[in-house]
Design a protein around this motif. Structure first.
Motif, PDB file in Angstrom:
ATOM      1  N   GLY A   1      -1.149  12.115  -2.078  1.00 21.28           N
ATOM      2  CA  GLY A   1      -2.516  11.917  -1.620  1.00 21.28           C
ATOM      3  C   GLY A   1      -2.653  11.173  -0.311  1.00 21.28           C
ATOM      4  O   GLY A   1      -3.733  10.680   0.016  1.00 21.28           O
ATOM      5  N   ALA A   2      -1.570  11.092   0.478  1.00 18.75           N
ATOM      6  CA  ALA A   2      -1.643  10.441   1.788  1.00 18.75           C
ATOM      7  C   ALA A   2      -2.074  11.461   2.833  1.00 18.75           C
ATOM      8  O   ALA A   2      -1.509  12.553   2.917  1.00 18.75           O
ATOM      9  CB  ALA A   2      -0.288   9.846   2.158  1.00 18.75           C
ATOM     10  N   GLU A   3      -3.072  11.116   3.623  1.00 22.40           N
ATOM     11  CA  GLU A   3      -3.607  12.054   4.607  1.00 22.40           C
ATOM     12  C   GLU A   3      -2.832  11.984   5.913  1.00 22.40           C
ATOM     13  O   GLU A   3      -2.564  10.893   6.436  1.00 22.40           O
ATOM     14  CB  GLU A   3      -5.075  11.748   4.888  1.00 22.40           C
ATOM     15  N   ILE A   4      -2.470  13.143   6.430  1.00 24.37           N
ATOM     16  CA  ILE A   4      -1.903  13.227   7.780  1.00 24.37           C
ATOM     17  C   ILE A   4      -3.034  13.656   8.704  1.00 24.37           C
ATOM     18  O   ILE A   4      -3.540  14.772   8.588  1.00 24.37           O
ATOM     19  CB  ILE A   4      -0.761  14.260   7.849  1.00 24.37           C
ATOM     20  N   PRO A   5      -3.495  12.783   9.602  1.00 24.37           N
ATOM     21  CA  PRO A   5      -4.600  13.154  10.493  1.00 24.37           C
ATOM     22  C   PRO A   5      -4.317  14.470  11.221  1.00 24.37           C
ATOM     23  O   PRO A   5      -3.171  14.766  11.575  1.00 24.37           O
ATOM     24  CB  PRO A   5      -4.681  11.978  11.464  1.00 24.37           C
ATOM     25  N   ARG A   6      -5.356  15.230  11.446  1.00 19.39           N
ATOM     26  CA  ARG A   6      -5.208  16.583  11.997  1.00 19.39           C
ATOM     27  C   ARG A   6      -4.473  16.573  13.332  1.00 19.39           C
ATOM     28  O   ARG A   6      -3.629  17.438  13.595  1.00 19.39           O
ATOM     29  CB  ARG A   6      -6.589  17.228  12.150  1.00 19.39           C
TER      30      ARG A   6
ATOM     31  N   THR B   1       0.812  -1.216   0.000  1.00 26.34           N
ATOM     32  CA  THR B   1       0.000   0.000   0.000  1.00 26.34           C
ATOM     33  C   THR B   1       0.845   1.266   0.000  1.00 26.34           C
ATOM     34  O   THR B   1       2.006   1.265   0.429  1.00 26.34           O
ATOM     35  CB  THR B   1      -0.940   0.076   1.224  1.00 26.34           C
ATOM     36  N   GLN B   2       0.239   2.335  -0.479  1.00 27.48           N
ATOM     37  CA  GLN B   2       0.752   3.673  -0.199  1.00 27.48           C
ATOM     38  C   GLN B   2       0.740   3.835   1.322  1.00 27.48           C
ATOM     39  O   GLN B   2      -0.080   3.221   2.021  1.00 27.48           O
ATOM     40  CB  GLN B   2      -0.155   4.715  -0.850  1.00 27.48           C
ATOM     41  N   TYR B   3       1.644   4.626   1.858  1.00 31.64           N
ATOM     42  CA  TYR B   3       1.654   4.799   3.309  1.00 31.64           C
ATOM     43  C   TYR B   3       0.417   5.569   3.773  1.00 31.64           C
ATOM     44  O   TYR B   3      -0.229   6.298   3.014  1.00 31.64           O
ATOM     45  CB  TYR B   3       2.934   5.481   3.778  1.00 31.64           C
ATOM     46  N   PHE B   4       0.090   5.382   5.017  1.00 31.49           N
ATOM     47  CA  PHE B   4      -1.066   6.044   5.638  1.00 31.49           C
ATOM     48  C   PHE B   4      -0.785   6.144   7.128  1.00 31.49           C
ATOM     49  O   PHE B   4       0.123   5.476   7.647  1.00 31.49           O
ATOM     50  CB  PHE B   4      -2.355   5.246   5.384  1.00 31.49           C
ATOM     51  N   PHE B   5      -1.556   6.956   7.822  1.00 31.75           N
ATOM     52  CA  PHE B   5      -1.404   7.089   9.265  1.00 31.75           C
ATOM     53  C   PHE B   5      -2.716   6.812  10.005  1.00 31.75           C
ATOM     54  O   PHE B   5      -2.828   7.088  11.200  1.00 31.75           O
ATOM     55  CB  PHE B   5      -0.880   8.485   9.618  1.00 31.75           C
ATOM     56  N   ASN B   6      -3.677   6.287   9.304  1.00 33.24           N
ATOM     57  CA  ASN B   6      -4.969   5.927   9.883  1.00 33.24           C
ATOM     58  C   ASN B   6      -5.245   4.463   9.545  1.00 33.24           C
ATOM     59  O   ASN B   6      -5.583   4.129   8.412  1.00 33.24           O
ATOM     60  CB  ASN B   6      -6.069   6.832   9.312  1.00 33.24           C
ATOM     61  N   ALA B   7      -5.061   3.588  10.523  1.00 33.06           N
ATOM     62  CA  ALA B   7      -5.210   2.154  10.270  1.00 33.06           C
ATOM     63  C   ALA B   7      -6.607   1.802   9.775  1.00 33.06           C
ATOM     64  O   ALA B   7      -6.779   0.844   9.009  1.00 33.06           O
ATOM     65  CB  ALA B   7      -4.889   1.367  11.543  1.00 33.06           C
ATOM     66  N   ASP B   8      -7.616   2.582  10.167  1.00 30.43           N
ATOM     67  CA  ASP B   8      -8.987   2.274   9.732  1.00 30.43           C
ATOM     68  C   ASP B   8      -9.129   2.342   8.215  1.00 30.43           C
ATOM     69  O   ASP B   8      -9.945   1.631   7.631  1.00 30.43           O
ATOM     70  CB  ASP B   8      -9.980   3.243  10.384  1.00 30.43           C
ATOM     71  N   SER B   9      -8.340   3.201   7.573  1.00 31.79           N
ATOM     72  CA  SER B   9      -8.426   3.281   6.113  1.00 31.79           C
ATOM     73  C   SER B   9      -7.971   1.964   5.491  1.00 31.79           C
ATOM     74  O   SER B   9      -8.542   1.514   4.490  1.00 31.79           O
ATOM     75  CB  SER B   9      -7.577   4.444   5.585  1.00 31.79           C
TER      76      SER B   9
END
Length: 289
Positions: free
Chosen positions: A217-222, A171-179
């Motif tokens: 397009g990877a989101e950094i949670p607020r 996967t592309q990296y992410f910081f929200n495991a729920d995604s």
């Protein structure tokens, strides 16, 4: 997540091909340090439009010859079938058996996309050319590809890559495991059950992370973004906080059944290795989650 629990876990590290002799020397040190934890493989990126082709080949073969399986990234944008065939033959002749097959990005100023337009076409071409010799990894986007017209289109695009012959995905990296969990649930409903390994980006530099995340397009949670902003130029606190956040997310992913982790190292040892040690995955048979 049930479908992912059936797969044997695997752990890997990603490098980019260095541009200078000093970069090569640094990567050798990084490679030696990360090799000590016995990852399943290394991967090496491929620049937009094949811009790092020769450096990618050199890096891949050098790493592979030192004893750990190494997977080159291969993108179809900007390349002809003949050029891709030559690369496949060279990799096969040198004992490479895993490839990360990507569409890739057009470099600035390049108007043509090449003979193959999409990653599923590349996967199909590799299968036609090389049969089952290569284990083919493809990209997955839990937060959806930034150029996808919709979430549904992105899922269909992923399904096409699997149908074309992909073995597994990173996967592309992410910081929200729920995604990630939601993405896997959607795949299960589509009866797609290949291993999908989470891509992990250690947090080292806030400004670089924001720039790269906005681009891909990877989101950094607020809450993460605000805490990182609060640290300002305090790089020690940024790294400590980033290590804690990413370690906790990796624990959640593995506990839920993720089939491993793929670390985007940015050619650095400590950020990825610190997370690795926190997780206690040096002895994989004794992982408690």
């Amino acid at each position: 997540m049930q479908s992912q629990k059936q797969f044997k876990r695997r752990f890997s590290f990603e490098f980019f091909p260095p541009k200078t002799d000093a970069g090569k020397e640094k990567l050798q040190v990084v490679r030696d340090q990360l090799a000590e934890v016995n990852p399943d493989f290394f991967s090496v990126t491929f620049g937009a439009g094949g811009s790092t082709r020769d450096r990618t080949i050199e890096t891949v073969l050098n790493l592979h010859q030192q004893g750990i399986s190494t997977a080159p990234h291969l993108s179809c944008v900007g390349g002809s079938r003949e050029e891709i065939s030559q690369l496949l033959d060279e990799y096969k002749a040198n004992g490479i058996n895993r490839i990360v097959a990507l569409r890739g990005d057009l470099p600035s100023g390049m108007g043509a996309s090449g003979e193959l337009r999409y990653a599923n076409e590349l996967v199909e071409f590799i299968r036609e050319h090389s049969g089952d010799h290569f284990n083919l990894e493809v990209a997955a986007y839990p937060e959806f590809h930034p150029q996808a017209r919709s979430a549904e289109d992105d899922l269909k695009n992923f399904a096409r890559k699997v149908q074309a012959g992909a073995n597994s995905a990173i996967t592309q990296y992410f910081f929200n495991a729920d995604s990630y969990f939601y993405f896997i649930d959607r795949l299960e409903k589509m009866n797609i059950t290949i291993p999908v390994v989470p891509g992990i980006m250690p947090i080292v530099n806030f400004s670089s992370l924001v720039r790269f995340s906005d681009m891909c397009g990877a989101e950094i949670p607020r809450w993460i973004r605000k805490q990182l902003e609060a640290y300002g130029d305090d790089t020690v606190s940024i790294r400590k906080f980033g290590e804690e956040v990413v370690t906790r997310m990796c624990e959640d992913l593995l506990k839920a059944g993720a089939p491993g982790l793929h670390f985007y190292t940015l050619n650095q040892t400590e950020p990825s290795l610190s997370i690795w040690k926190n997780l206690g995955i040096t002895d994989r048979e004794k992982i408690s989650f």
